[in-house]
Design an enzyme around this catalytic site. Structure first.
Site, PDB file in Angstrom:
ATOM      1  N   LYS A 112     -10.349  -0.720  -2.920  1.00  0.00           N
ATOM      2  CA  LYS A 112     -10.351  -1.247  -1.563  1.00  0.00           C
ATOM      3  C   LYS A 112     -11.602  -0.765  -0.840  1.00  0.00           C
ATOM      4  O   LYS A 112     -12.007   0.382  -1.020  1.00  0.00           O
ATOM      5  CB  LYS A 112      -9.105  -0.770  -0.814  1.00  0.00           C
ATOM      6  CG  LYS A 112      -7.790  -1.204  -1.469  1.00  0.00           C
ATOM      7  CD  LYS A 112      -6.596  -0.574  -0.741  1.00  0.00           C
ATOM      8  CE  LYS A 112      -5.289  -0.914  -1.442  1.00  0.00           C
ATOM      9  NZ  LYS A 112      -4.119  -0.280  -0.803  1.00  0.00           N
TER      10      LYS A 112
ATOM     11  N   ASP B  26       0.863  -1.170   0.000  1.00  0.00           N
ATOM     12  CA  ASP B  26       0.000   0.000   0.000  1.00  0.00           C
ATOM     13  C   ASP B  26       0.909   1.232   0.000  1.00  0.00           C
ATOM     14  O   ASP B  26       2.113   1.120   0.271  1.00  0.00           O
ATOM     15  CB  ASP B  26      -0.883  -0.025   1.253  1.00  0.00           C
ATOM     16  CG  ASP B  26      -1.653   1.254   1.461  1.00  0.00           C
ATOM     17  OD1 ASP B  26      -2.348   1.684   0.518  1.00  0.00           O
ATOM     18  OD2 ASP B  26      -1.551   1.831   2.556  1.00  0.00           O
TER      19      ASP B  26
ATOM     20  N   ASP C  46      -0.204   5.198   0.945  1.00  0.00           N
ATOM     21  CA  ASP C  46      -0.459   6.186   1.992  1.00  0.00           C
ATOM     22  C   ASP C  46      -0.560   5.519   3.355  1.00  0.00           C
ATOM     23  O   ASP C  46      -1.370   4.613   3.562  1.00  0.00           O
ATOM     24  CB  ASP C  46      -1.747   6.959   1.685  1.00  0.00           C
ATOM     25  CG  ASP C  46      -1.612   7.818   0.439  1.00  0.00           C
ATOM     26  OD1 ASP C  46      -0.792   8.742   0.450  1.00  0.00           O
ATOM     27  OD2 ASP C  46      -2.318   7.540  -0.546  1.00  0.00           O
TER      28      ASP C  46
ATOM     29  N   ASP D 278      -1.953  -0.479   6.219  1.00  0.00           N
ATOM     30  CA  ASP D 278      -2.117   0.230   7.491  1.00  0.00           C
ATOM     31  C   ASP D 278      -3.574   0.506   7.827  1.00  0.00           C
ATOM     32  O   ASP D 278      -3.937   0.560   9.000  1.00  0.00           O
ATOM     33  CB  ASP D 278      -1.346   1.559   7.471  1.00  0.00           C
ATOM     34  CG  ASP D 278      -2.045   2.610   6.608  1.00  0.00           C
ATOM     35  OD1 ASP D 278      -2.408   3.676   7.141  1.00  0.00           O
ATOM     36  OD2 ASP D 278      -2.235   2.360   5.400  1.00  0.00           O
TER      37      ASP D 278
ATOM     38  N   THR E 196      -2.373   0.790  -4.673  1.00  0.00           N
ATOM     39  CA  THR E 196      -2.856   2.001  -4.035  1.00  0.00           C
ATOM     40  C   THR E 196      -4.200   2.443  -4.593  1.00  0.00           C
ATOM     41  O   THR E 196      -4.517   2.178  -5.767  1.00  0.00           O
ATOM     42  CB  THR E 196      -1.835   3.143  -4.199  1.00  0.00           C
ATOM     43  OG1 THR E 196      -2.368   4.359  -3.643  1.00  0.00           O
ATOM     44  CG2 THR E 196      -1.482   3.377  -5.664  1.00  0.00           C
ATOM     45  N   SER E 197      -4.966   3.135  -3.769  1.00  0.00           N
ATOM     46  CA  SER E 197      -6.235   3.711  -4.212  1.00  0.00           C
ATOM     47  C   SER E 197      -6.036   5.050  -4.906  1.00  0.00           C
ATOM     48  O   SER E 197      -6.990   5.628  -5.427  1.00  0.00           O
ATOM     49  CB  SER E 197      -7.171   3.891  -3.014  1.00  0.00           C
ATOM     50  OG  SER E 197      -7.502   2.641  -2.451  1.00  0.00           O
TER      51      SER E 197
END
Length: 208
Positions: A143, A14, A16, A168, A111-112
């Site tokens: 996600k 991931d 962020d 996270d 990642t989003s």
């Protein structure tokens, strides 16, 4: 914290909160957006962590037209990409990624964020990019759906069960679990990435 070395064939990261600290940017931009639309900033921020921008806009502004939601999403993405403040690495992220690249271990960013935003934030934080990027443009369902992790594993040619994911946020954790990957949660299993080491053999041993 795991008590023994972990074995995997690929690493899925991931971004962020896992590799880069974009907390100030995220909270500032979403607070302004929430207040502009009469929403509770804390509720919007909590929902947004780990999700694609479009998904958060759709959730909180369902009564707007599709064009209206797309316009707001575009504005928010532009603000994220043009953020003038600092974006810092999560401690140990840059060193870990350099280890991974030097070892030739298959790795992907999941990642989003959009591709442009991912590149911008990783560069700002000084964290090298892995060979494969899976971003918001690449999946139909962000996600907590597992699509991003499944696609990353496919692109790397590795079974998801043989991948180790680093996450996270609850939405990302749910996505990695649904994809069937092994998982390390930054902030829970490990405080940051400073203690993570890729085995010298380069064949998938990860020490934490």
């Amino acid at each position: 914290m795991p008590s023994a070395p972990l074995t995997c064939r690929a690493l899925l990261f991931d971004m962020d909160g896992t590799l880069v600290d974009s907390t100030v940017a995220v909270e500032t931009i979403w607070t302004r957006a929430a207040e502009a639309h009469g929403l509770d900033p804390a509720e919007v921020i909590a929902y947004s962590h780990g999700r694609q921008t479009a998904d958060t806009v759709d959730h909180f502004l369902p009564d707007l037209s599709g064009d209206g939601r797309r316009r707001i999403t575009g504005e928010l993405r532009q603000q994220e990409e043009q953020w003038p403040g600092r974006i810092d690495e999560i401690p140990g992220a840059a060193d870990l990624m350099r280890q991974v690249l030097a070892a030739g271990m298959p790795a992907a960013l999941v990642t989003s964020a959009t591709r442009d935003l991912a590149r911008a934030r990783m560069a700002a934080a000084g964290v090298p990019l892995p060979g494969v990027l899976v971003t918001a443009e690449d999946v139909d369902h962000g996600k907590p759906a597992p699509d991003g992790y499944l696609l990353a594993a496919h692109r790397l040619g590795v079974d998801p069960a043989d991948c180790l994911g680093f996450e996270d946020a609850p939405n990302g954790i749910a996505a990695a679990r649904a994809a069937g990957t092994q998982l390390l949660v930054v902030g829970r299993d490990i405080p940051d990435l400073t203690t993570v080491r890729v085995g010298g053999d380069g064949h998938g041993t990860v020490n934490v």
